[in-house]
Enzyme design. Structure first.
Site, mmCIF file in Angstrom:
data_model
loop_
_atom_site.group_PDB
_atom_site.id
_atom_site.type_symbol
_atom_site.label_atom_id
_atom_site.label_comp_id
_atom_site.label_asym_id
_atom_site.label_seq_id
_atom_site.Cartn_x
_atom_site.Cartn_y
_atom_site.Cartn_z
ATOM 1 N N GLU A 192 0.822 -1.226 0.000
ATOM 2 C CA GLU A 192 0.000 0.000 0.000
ATOM 3 C C GLU A 192 0.851 1.269 0.000
ATOM 4 O O GLU A 192 0.486 2.272 0.602
ATOM 5 C CB GLU A 192 -0.979 -0.018 1.188
ATOM 6 C CG GLU A 192 -1.896 -1.237 1.146
ATOM 7 C CD GLU A 192 -2.862 -1.357 2.323
ATOM 8 O OE1 GLU A 192 -2.880 -0.456 3.179
ATOM 9 O OE2 GLU A 192 -3.593 -2.360 2.365
ATOM 10 N N TRP A 197 0.083 6.184 4.710
ATOM 11 C CA TRP A 197 -0.166 5.857 6.120
ATOM 12 C C TRP A 197 0.928 5.009 6.752
ATOM 13 O O TRP A 197 0.914 4.793 7.948
ATOM 14 C CB TRP A 197 -1.536 5.189 6.295
ATOM 15 C CG TRP A 197 -1.887 4.149 5.263
ATOM 16 C CD1 TRP A 197 -1.560 2.831 5.299
ATOM 17 C CD2 TRP A 197 -2.644 4.352 4.053
ATOM 18 N NE1 TRP A 197 -2.053 2.197 4.189
ATOM 19 C CE2 TRP A 197 -2.733 3.095 3.408
ATOM 20 C CE3 TRP A 197 -3.257 5.465 3.457
ATOM 21 C CZ2 TRP A 197 -3.399 2.918 2.188
ATOM 22 C CZ3 TRP A 197 -3.911 5.282 2.246
ATOM 23 C CH2 TRP A 197 -3.983 4.020 1.632
ATOM 24 N N GLU A 298 -5.450 -7.741 -0.906
ATOM 25 C CA GLU A 298 -6.165 -7.361 0.326
ATOM 26 C C GLU A 298 -7.426 -6.646 -0.079
ATOM 27 O O GLU A 298 -7.391 -5.719 -0.897
ATOM 28 C CB GLU A 298 -5.348 -6.359 1.153
ATOM 29 C CG GLU A 298 -4.644 -6.891 2.339
ATOM 30 C CD GLU A 298 -4.098 -5.790 3.251
ATOM 31 O OE1 GLU A 298 -4.897 -4.954 3.744
ATOM 32 O OE2 GLU A 298 -2.887 -5.772 3.477
ATOM 33 N N TRP A 333 -9.548 -9.437 4.512
ATOM 34 C CA TRP A 333 -8.760 -9.203 5.718
ATOM 35 C C TRP A 333 -9.318 -9.972 6.914
ATOM 36 O O TRP A 333 -10.284 -10.729 6.805
ATOM 37 C CB TRP A 333 -8.642 -7.690 5.964
ATOM 38 C CG TRP A 333 -7.444 -7.326 6.778
ATOM 39 C CD1 TRP A 333 -7.430 -6.648 7.966
ATOM 40 C CD2 TRP A 333 -6.072 -7.624 6.473
ATOM 41 N NE1 TRP A 333 -6.127 -6.516 8.414
ATOM 42 C CE2 TRP A 333 -5.281 -7.112 7.525
ATOM 43 C CE3 TRP A 333 -5.439 -8.291 5.429
ATOM 44 C CZ2 TRP A 333 -3.885 -7.242 7.555
ATOM 45 C CZ3 TRP A 333 -4.046 -8.424 5.454
ATOM 46 C CH2 TRP A 333 -3.289 -7.904 6.511
ATOM 47 N N ARG A 334 -8.748 -9.754 8.081
ATOM 48 C CA ARG A 334 -8.929 -10.626 9.237
ATOM 49 C C ARG A 334 -10.284 -10.469 9.937
ATOM 50 O O ARG A 334 -10.927 -9.429 9.826
ATOM 51 C CB ARG A 334 -7.784 -10.375 10.231
ATOM 52 C CG ARG A 334 -7.777 -8.978 10.820
ATOM 53 C CD ARG A 334 -6.421 -8.603 11.419
ATOM 54 N NE ARG A 334 -6.537 -7.392 12.241
ATOM 55 C CZ ARG A 334 -6.739 -7.402 13.554
ATOM 56 N NH1 ARG A 334 -6.842 -8.527 14.214
ATOM 57 N NH2 ARG A 334 -6.837 -6.271 14.222
HETATM 58 C C1 BMA Z 1 -4.862 -3.521 9.928
HETATM 59 C C2 BMA Z 1 -5.859 -3.688 11.045
HETATM 60 C C3 BMA Z 1 -5.046 -3.663 12.316
HETATM 61 C C4 BMA Z 1 -3.992 -4.769 12.291
HETATM 62 C C5 BMA Z 1 -3.180 -4.719 11.017
HETATM 63 C C6 BMA Z 1 -2.251 -5.898 10.870
HETATM 64 O O1 BMA Z 1 -5.449 -3.305 8.730
HETATM 65 O O2 BMA Z 1 -6.555 -4.897 10.942
HETATM 66 O O3 BMA Z 1 -5.894 -3.851 13.413
HETATM 67 O O4 BMA Z 1 -3.155 -4.686 13.406
HETATM 68 O O5 BMA Z 1 -4.011 -4.662 9.898
HETATM 69 O O6 BMA Z 1 -2.956 -7.109 10.872
#
Ligand code: BMA
Length: 379
Positions: A192, A197, A298, A333-334
């Site tokens: 990114e 950021w 992502e 993502w997570r």
């Molecule tokens: C970001 C968020 C954060 C995390 C980071 C790494 O986009 O999900 O909370 O710490 O990714 O997984």
């Protein structure tokens, strides 16, 4: 078994055709010519599979889910769809804080190694991103103090930076299959960078320095550390289509990149999927020109507010423009555990969410592949 290329070559001799004609331009070779056999096979197989299928991946899939943390065998994706994802993402953030024992999201390093082995042994694909700590301030990757010029060759923090790559190389050396072979990894550092950021972001570094950082990383790991299980993924942030024209602005070059990735959260959050499909098609075409692989490295929409998101946004993003089907994989993502992190931060459906049945429909769509449908990727 005889390799297909040999069969084609012999067939060419017998029939008198030029081998060239029979062997299409489909030899995909990683930038590391000494890559392990499994790594080379993964690159070739992924490129071939991408022509007809899109693999589904999920970040931290085995590590935790919306209601659980570090319970072996569990996976929100499996509990919703019946299969583990085809691609498993994990992150190396905080690996340089050696006394800590966990990554930036509390994933224990030994557990991560074990889950990487399990996913690989089931036939899945592993990708590692790195929210790298700040080399000067001790802060995290969101510390935007410019520092890239100091860590590349000639910079005053170069040796320290090298010691961080050594730590990664050590971790990587523990990623082994049950027969002792190195597990191939799609390595996706400095992601990114078209946004501002992270400390390696657009406003934080020059084109020359970003490229030097990338190239040094590849050369050091490959040539000095003898790391040969990595496919390198470049992944600018497309930011809802706003950054497409900047995609190659700081591109390290074809000799330093295997996978043309793209991160994009905005494009599946209400944008017309036909437009995003054109962006993905563009990426596929760029990858084709270079004999590389295109991937949506992502993406997602936090909390999936549209219960039909998979059908309304994801599927048409890959089908509106037929060329977009050439994307190798999508990784959402997570799924942060709600009670632990005290926030709603999930990007795949979890079993109690009203988007779960639609994620199952996505899984059943013939274009998308989960782990239980994967052919052998390492042969
Ligand atoms: C970001 C968020 C954060 C995390 C980071 C790494 O986009 O999900 O909370 O710490 O990714 O997984």
């Amino acid at each position: 078994m005889m390799k297909i290329s040999h069969v084609l070559f012999i067939a060419a001799i017998i029939t008198g055709c030029k081998a060239q004609e029979l062997e299409p331009s489909t030899r995909y070779v990683p930038i590391d010519t000494d890559a392990t056999a499994e790594t080379k096979a993964l690159f070739q197989n992924l490129a071939e599979l991408a022509k007809t299928k899109v693999l589904y991946g999920h970040q931290d899939d085995l590590a935790y889910g919306y209601t659980w943390f570090a319970e072996d065998g569990r996976s929100d994706v499996k509990e919703v769809t019946g299969s583990y994802p085809a691609v498993y993402g994990y992150d190396l953030g905080d690996i340089v804080q050696e006394e800590k024992g966990t990554n930036l999201d509390d994933v224990d390093w030994e557990n991560m190694k074990r889950w990487i082995n399990e996913g690989y042994e089931r036939g899945g694909i592993i990708t590692l991103s790195w929210h790298m700590n700040h080399p000067a301030t001790g802060g995290n990757s969101w510390d935007r103090t410019p520092v890239v010029a100091d860590i590349i060759p000639g910079g005053e923090l170069h040796d320290k930076f090298k010691s961080w790559l050594d730590i990664f190389a050590e971790f990587n050396a523990d990623l082994k299959g049950n027969d002792g072979e190195a597990i191939p990894v799609i390595f996706r550092p400095y992601h990114e960078h078209t946004g501002s950021w992270f400390w390696w972001g657009e406003d934080q570094t020059t084109m020359e320095d970003y490229i030097a950082l990338w190239r040094f990383t590849v050369e050091y790991l490959r040539n000095e550390k003898n790391v040969h299980n990595l496919l390198y993924a470049y992944s600018p942030d497309n930011q809802g289509g706003r950054e497409l024209s900047n995609y190659f602005k700081k591109y390290p070059g074809d000799d330093f990149v295997d996978i043309l990735g793209m991160d994009d959260y905005g494009s599946m959050d209400g944008r017309n999927p036909a437009e995003f499909s054109d962006d993905l098609a563009w990426l596929v075409e760029e990858a084709e020109k270079k004999n590389k692989i295109a991937a949506l490295t992502e993406t997602g929409v936090e909390t999936i507010p549209d219960s039909m998101w998979w059908s309304n946004q994801v599927i048409p993003s890959f089908t509106s423009n037929p060329k977009a089907k050439g994307i190798a994989y999508i990784l959402t993502w997570r799924n942060a555990m709600y009670e632990k992190e005290n926030r709603q931060h999930f990007y795949a459906s979890h079993p109690d969410h009203n988007s779960a049945s639609d994620m199952k429909a996505f899984r059943d769509h013939s274009l998308f592949v989960f782990e239980d449908e994967l052919p052998g990727m390492y042969e």
